[in-house]
Write a protein that holds these residues in place. Structure first.
Motif, PDB file in Angstrom:
ATOM      1  N   LEU A 146     -38.954   1.192  19.942  1.00 31.21           N
ATOM      2  CA  LEU A 146     -39.683  -0.031  20.272  1.00 31.21           C
ATOM      3  C   LEU A 146     -40.977   0.277  21.008  1.00 31.21           C
ATOM      4  N   ALA A 147     -40.949   1.294  21.865  1.00 31.82           N
ATOM      5  CA  ALA A 147     -42.139   1.648  22.632  1.00 31.82           C
ATOM      6  C   ALA A 147     -43.249   2.190  21.750  1.00 31.82           C
ATOM      7  N   SER A 148     -42.886   2.687  20.578  1.00 30.33           N
ATOM      8  CA  SER A 148     -43.876   3.287  19.686  1.00 30.33           C
ATOM      9  C   SER A 148     -44.453   2.293  18.676  1.00 30.33           C
ATOM     10  N   THR A 149     -44.031   1.029  18.747  1.00 26.76           N
ATOM     11  CA  THR A 149     -44.510   0.023  17.799  1.00 26.76           C
ATOM     12  C   THR A 149     -45.309  -1.052  18.522  1.00 26.76           C
ATOM     13  N   ASP A 150     -46.139  -1.743  17.757  1.00 26.04           N
ATOM     14  CA  ASP A 150     -46.949  -2.815  18.325  1.00 26.04           C
ATOM     15  C   ASP A 150     -46.107  -4.073  18.502  1.00 26.04           C
ATOM     16  N   ILE A 198     -25.313  -2.354  17.023  1.00 25.31           N
ATOM     17  CA  ILE A 198     -26.452  -2.806  17.818  1.00 25.31           C
ATOM     18  C   ILE A 198     -26.955  -4.089  17.181  1.00 25.31           C
ATOM     19  N   ASN A 199     -26.937  -5.166  17.929  1.00 22.66           N
ATOM     20  CA  ASN A 199     -27.315  -6.474  17.398  1.00 22.66           C
ATOM     21  C   ASN A 199     -28.740  -6.818  17.816  1.00 22.66           C
ATOM     22  N   PHE A 200     -29.635  -6.895  16.826  1.00 25.68           N
ATOM     23  CA  PHE A 200     -31.046  -7.181  17.062  1.00 25.68           C
ATOM     24  C   PHE A 200     -31.354  -8.651  16.832  1.00 25.68           C
ATOM     25  N   THR A 201     -32.368  -9.137  17.523  1.00 22.31           N
ATOM     26  CA  THR A 201     -33.004 -10.382  17.113  1.00 22.31           C
ATOM     27  C   THR A 201     -33.836 -10.072  15.865  1.00 22.31           C
ATOM     28  N   PRO A 202     -34.159 -11.067  15.043  1.00 24.05           N
ATOM     29  CA  PRO A 202     -34.979 -10.778  13.851  1.00 24.05           C
ATOM     30  C   PRO A 202     -36.319 -10.128  14.187  1.00 24.05           C
ATOM     31  N   LEU A 203     -37.017 -10.642  15.203  1.00 28.21           N
ATOM     32  CA  LEU A 203     -38.318 -10.057  15.548  1.00 28.21           C
ATOM     33  C   LEU A 203     -38.156  -8.671  16.157  1.00 28.21           C
ATOM     34  N   GLY A 204     -37.078  -8.464  16.905  1.00 27.46           N
ATOM     35  CA  GLY A 204     -36.805  -7.130  17.436  1.00 27.46           C
ATOM     36  C   GLY A 204     -36.494  -6.147  16.327  1.00 27.46           C
ATOM     37  N   ALA A 205     -35.752  -6.597  15.321  1.00 28.50           N
ATOM     38  CA  ALA A 205     -35.423  -5.736  14.184  1.00 28.50           C
ATOM     39  C   ALA A 205     -36.672  -5.346  13.416  1.00 28.50           C
ATOM     40  N   ARG A 206     -37.615  -6.284  13.266  1.00 24.97           N
ATOM     41  CA  ARG A 206     -38.874  -5.981  12.558  1.00 24.97           C
ATOM     42  C   ARG A 206     -39.606  -4.845  13.240  1.00 24.97           C
ATOM     43  N   ARG A 207     -39.670  -4.875  14.561  1.00 25.55           N
ATOM     44  CA  ARG A 207     -40.337  -3.806  15.297  1.00 25.55           C
ATOM     45  C   ARG A 207     -39.557  -2.500  15.210  1.00 25.55           C
ATOM     46  N   PHE A 208     -38.242  -2.585  15.352  1.00 26.50           N
ATOM     47  CA  PHE A 208     -37.419  -1.378  15.380  1.00 26.50           C
ATOM     48  C   PHE A 208     -37.427  -0.657  14.032  1.00 26.50           C
ATOM     49  N   GLN A 257     -34.783  -6.128  26.242  1.00 26.84           N
ATOM     50  CA  GLN A 257     -34.724  -7.575  26.325  1.00 26.84           C
ATOM     51  C   GLN A 257     -35.638  -8.209  25.269  1.00 26.84           C
ATOM     52  N   GLY A 258     -35.117  -9.211  24.576  1.00 27.85           N
ATOM     53  CA  GLY A 258     -35.873  -9.895  23.547  1.00 27.85           C
ATOM     54  C   GLY A 258     -35.771  -9.250  22.186  1.00 27.85           C
ATOM     55  N   ALA A 259     -35.359  -7.987  22.145  1.00 28.81           N
ATOM     56  CA  ALA A 259     -35.224  -7.278  20.870  1.00 28.81           C
ATOM     57  C   ALA A 259     -33.766  -7.073  20.493  1.00 28.81           C
ATOM     58  N   VAL A 260     -32.905  -6.865  21.486  1.00 24.27           N
ATOM     59  CA  VAL A 260     -31.479  -6.624  21.269  1.00 24.27           C
ATOM     60  C   VAL A 260     -30.696  -7.652  22.081  1.00 24.27           C
ATOM     61  N   THR A 261     -29.715  -8.280  21.430  1.00 24.60           N
ATOM     62  CA  THR A 261     -28.876  -9.257  22.157  1.00 24.60           C
ATOM     63  C   THR A 261     -27.713  -8.574  22.851  1.00 24.60           C
ATOM     64  N   ASP A 262     -27.108  -7.573  22.186  1.00 24.79           N
ATOM     65  CA  ASP A 262     -26.023  -6.816  22.794  1.00 24.79           C
ATOM     66  C   ASP A 262     -25.682  -5.628  21.911  1.00 24.79           C
ATOM     67  N   MET A 263     -24.834  -4.752  22.440  1.00 28.86           N
ATOM     68  CA  MET A 263     -24.291  -3.623  21.682  1.00 28.86           C
ATOM     69  C   MET A 263     -22.779  -3.650  21.828  1.00 28.86           C
ATOM     70  N   CYS A 264     -22.080  -3.264  20.773  1.00 29.04           N
ATOM     71  CA  CYS A 264     -20.617  -3.295  20.783  1.00 29.04           C
ATOM     72  C   CYS A 264     -20.057  -1.951  20.320  1.00 29.04           C
ATOM     73  N   GLY A 265     -18.972  -1.569  20.952  1.00 26.91           N
ATOM     74  CA  GLY A 265     -18.172  -0.451  20.465  1.00 26.91           C
ATOM     75  C   GLY A 265     -16.862  -0.984  19.931  1.00 26.91           C
ATOM     76  N   TYR A 266     -16.479  -0.576  18.734  1.00 20.35           N
ATOM     77  CA  TYR A 266     -15.298  -1.142  18.067  1.00 20.35           C
ATOM     78  C   TYR A 266     -14.438  -0.012  17.508  1.00 20.35           C
ATOM     79  N   ARG A 267     -13.144  -0.090  17.789  1.00 25.62           N
ATOM     80  CA  ARG A 267     -12.212   0.922  17.251  1.00 25.62           C
ATOM     81  C   ARG A 267     -10.879   0.263  16.950  1.00 25.62           C
TER      82      ARG A 267
END
Length: 270
Positions: A162-166, A101-111, A25-35
């Motif tokens: 995410l758990a391994s980053t500040d 995997i769709n990240f928020t900008p701040l979530g992407a920075r951490r990831f 939560q707060g780092a990822v908005t959603d995930m999609c599978g596409y085919r």
């Protein structure tokens, strides 16, 4: 709890979406599978947004152009893409299959663990953003038996990183949230003043954490708010322009051309 939902898209492709679990939560908005399920040449346009996607492909690449139609060399399979203040043209050819995997900008920075300015206005290959870990993840996702298993693998991978980053610096998180909450109407000088920073220092911090400065972020937020309001019944462009903080309706039209590649009326008609 995360849930999977299959949406009623046309039969030329299937798309399954999962909302993030509590760890994301707060780092990822959603995930999609596409085919894609039939052959053809398919085109779509994505407007400027605050989504930072990580696309992990198991089949044919996409053709992607930033602010233009993609050319012959604009082919991308597995990649991450930073923020882009303009329309993104996407083409595929009937053989695409991927997890996104769709990240928020701040979530992407951490990831990703790197300045988001390194991804701004770019698609960067999986090897360059995740190294050997990315290749291993791609193999595991490709070997998984179904979308549900793929989502579980992806969610576990993201949560571990995410758990391994500040956590993000509190000041940047506050400034980012302030822009979002105001619909992009908060003045940059006001944010800098409340933080006791210069505007230049604030811009540098945003470039690292988000990929764009606070002024550009505000433009994207205002545009998406206006776009959302336009989809409501009895919407009026002059009222939307005033409500979203544009100088006038002509200003709104210019921003739509820049960020969506189309006029407001063209988008509404579509």
């Amino acid at each position: 709890m995360a849930t999977d939902s299959e949406e009623p898209y046309p039969s030329r492709f299937e798309m399954v979406r999962r909302l993030p679990g509590p760890q994301l939560q707060g780092a990822v908005t959603d995930m999609c599978g596409y085919r894609e399920t039939i052959s053809g040449h398919f085109r779509s346009v994505e407007y400027a947004s605050l989504t930072v996607p990580l696309v992990i492909s198991f089949a044919e690449p996409f053709a992607i152009g930033l602010g233009k139609n993609p050319g012959g060399n604009d082919r991308f399979a597995s990649f991450a893409a930073g923020l882009f203040a303009g329309p993104v043209m996407i083409e595929s050819f009937g053989g695409a299959c991927c997890v996104q995997i769709n990240f928020t900008p701040l979530g992407a920075r951490r990831f990703f663990g790197q300045p988001m300015s390194e991804l701004t206005d770019r698609m960067v290959g999986l090897d360059d953003v995740l190294g050997l870990e990315g290749n291993t993840l791609r193999e595991r996702l490709g070997d998984a038996r179904d979308w549900s298993a793929r989502f579980a693998i992806a969610e576990s991978f993201v949560a571990a990183r995410l758990a391994s980053t500040d956590p993000m610096q509190a000041e940047i998180g506050w400034a980012y949230d302030s822009i979002i909450a105001s619909g992009g109407r908060t003045r940059v000088a006001t944010l800098a003043g409340r933080l006791g920073w210069s505007r230049k220092h604030l811009a540098r911090k945003f470039s690292d954490a988000v990929g764009v400065g606070p002024k550009t972020l505000s433009r994207i937020v205002r545009f998406n708010r206006a776009l959302g309001l336009s989809r409501q019944d009895n919407s009026d462009w002059a009222d939307i322009a005033a409500d979203c903080g544009y100088a006038d309706q002509a200003h709104l039209v210019r921003e739509f051309r820049d960020l969506a590649g189309e006029t407001p009326t063209a988008i509404a008609a579509g």
